[in-house]
Design a protein around this motif. Structure first.
Motif, short mmCIF file in Angstrom:
data_model
loop_
_atom_site.label_atom_id
_atom_site.label_comp_id
_atom_site.label_asym_id
_atom_site.label_seq_id
_atom_site.Cartn_x
_atom_site.Cartn_y
_atom_site.Cartn_z
N PRO A 33 0.83 -1.20 0.00
CA PRO A 33 0.00 0.00 0.00
C PRO A 33 0.87 1.26 0.00
CG PRO A 33 -0.18 -1.18 2.10
CD PRO A 33 0.72 -1.97 1.21
N ASN A 34 0.36 2.29 -0.64
CA ASN A 34 1.04 3.58 -0.68
C ASN A 34 0.39 4.47 0.38
OD1 ASN A 34 2.57 5.79 -1.45
ND2 ASN A 34 1.15 6.37 -3.06
N TYR A 35 0.89 4.36 1.62
CA TYR A 35 0.31 5.14 2.71
C TYR A 35 0.54 6.63 2.49
CZ TYR A 35 0.08 0.69 5.17
OH TYR A 35 -0.19 -0.59 5.52
N ILE A 36 -0.44 7.41 2.91
CA ILE A 36 -0.35 8.86 2.79
C ILE A 36 -1.24 9.48 3.87
CG2 ILE A 36 -2.23 9.08 1.11
CD1 ILE A 36 -0.46 11.21 -0.32
N THR A 37 -0.84 10.63 4.39
CA THR A 37 -1.65 11.31 5.40
C THR A 37 -2.78 12.07 4.69
OG1 THR A 37 -0.34 13.34 5.32
CG2 THR A 37 0.36 11.64 6.92
N PRO A 38 -3.84 12.41 5.42
CA PRO A 38 -4.91 13.20 4.81
C PRO A 38 -4.38 14.51 4.21
CG PRO A 38 -5.67 12.31 6.90
CD PRO A 38 -4.19 12.01 6.80
N ARG A 39 -3.43 15.14 4.88
CA ARG A 39 -2.85 16.39 4.38
C ARG A 39 -2.10 16.15 3.06
NH1 ARG A 39 1.24 19.62 8.04
NH2 ARG A 39 -0.57 20.75 8.72
N GLY A 40 -1.34 15.05 3.01
CA GLY A 40 -0.60 14.71 1.80
C GLY A 40 -1.53 14.41 0.63
N PHE A 41 -2.62 13.69 0.91
CA PHE A 41 -3.58 13.39 -0.14
C PHE A 41 -4.25 14.66 -0.64
CE2 PHE A 41 -7.54 11.98 -2.05
CZ PHE A 41 -7.11 10.93 -2.84
N ALA A 42 -4.58 15.56 0.29
CA ALA A 42 -5.19 16.83 -0.10
C ALA A 42 -4.24 17.65 -0.98
CB ALA A 42 -5.58 17.63 1.14
N ALA A 43 -2.94 17.59 -0.70
CA ALA A 43 -1.96 18.31 -1.52
C ALA A 43 -1.89 17.71 -2.93
CB ALA A 43 -0.58 18.28 -0.86
N LEU A 44 -1.91 16.37 -3.03
CA LEU A 44 -1.93 15.73 -4.35
C LEU A 44 -3.19 16.15 -5.11
CD1 LEU A 44 -0.85 12.01 -3.74
CD2 LEU A 44 0.48 13.80 -4.82
#
Length: 161
Positions: A6-17
């Motif tokens: 899995p490619n883990y990401i924080t909610p903040r990181g996903f929002a930036a993407l």
């Protein structure tokens, strides 16, 4: 073949993407298509700098949109604030470590797409994050870095929220 991990990401990181994708798709790309269309109407395209540059930039944007889309599709959003066991280092932990010289560093373990060493954001799959996974306060971990092998002690572990 897609990566099985899995490619883990924080909610903040996903929002930036997502924000970068939306900016390119909804703002920059339509303006560029308009410029290309205008430039194409100006005659000879082989010597038309606006047209040539516009087409090149459009290909770059489309590649970036494809890459961002694939990252978002593969992403597994994990909110570090929801971490049940806050006594150990897991995804999203902010960890203070000290080396043999008692030099302290504070790192936050984030998704690989969010990593920024200059800001203390370390990717989940980086050597230091892999070594620290599961560690508790007082644990010693040996980490192989480009500069050589070092031993670090976990001094503090915190999570947001």
């Amino acid at each position: 073949m897609p990566d099985p991990r899995p490619n883990y990401i924080t909610p903040r990181g996903f929002a930036a993407l997502r924000a970068e994708y939306d900016r390119l798709f909804a703002d920059e790309r339509p303006k560029l298509v308009e410029t290309i269309s205008w430039a194409a109407g100006n005659g000879d395209r082989s010597e038309n700098g606006d047209y040539i540059y516009g087409r090149k930039r459009l290909r770059e944007i489309d590649r970036t949109l494809g890459r961002l889309s694939a990252k978002m599709k593969a992403a597994k959003v994990v909110d570090p604030a929801q971490q049940a066991d806050r006594s150990r280092v897991y995804f999203g932990a902010t960890v203070t470590i000290a080396d043999e010289d008692d030099t302290q560093r504070t790192l936050t373990i984030v998704g690989n797409d969010e990593a920024d060493a200059g800001k203390g954001l370390v990717g989940w799959d980086s050597p230091i994050a892999r070594a620290l996974r599961g560690a508790g306060i007082g644990d010693l971990r040996r980490i192989t870095l480009p500069s050589g092998e070092r031993e670090y002690e976990v001094i503090a572990i915190t999570y947001p929220g």
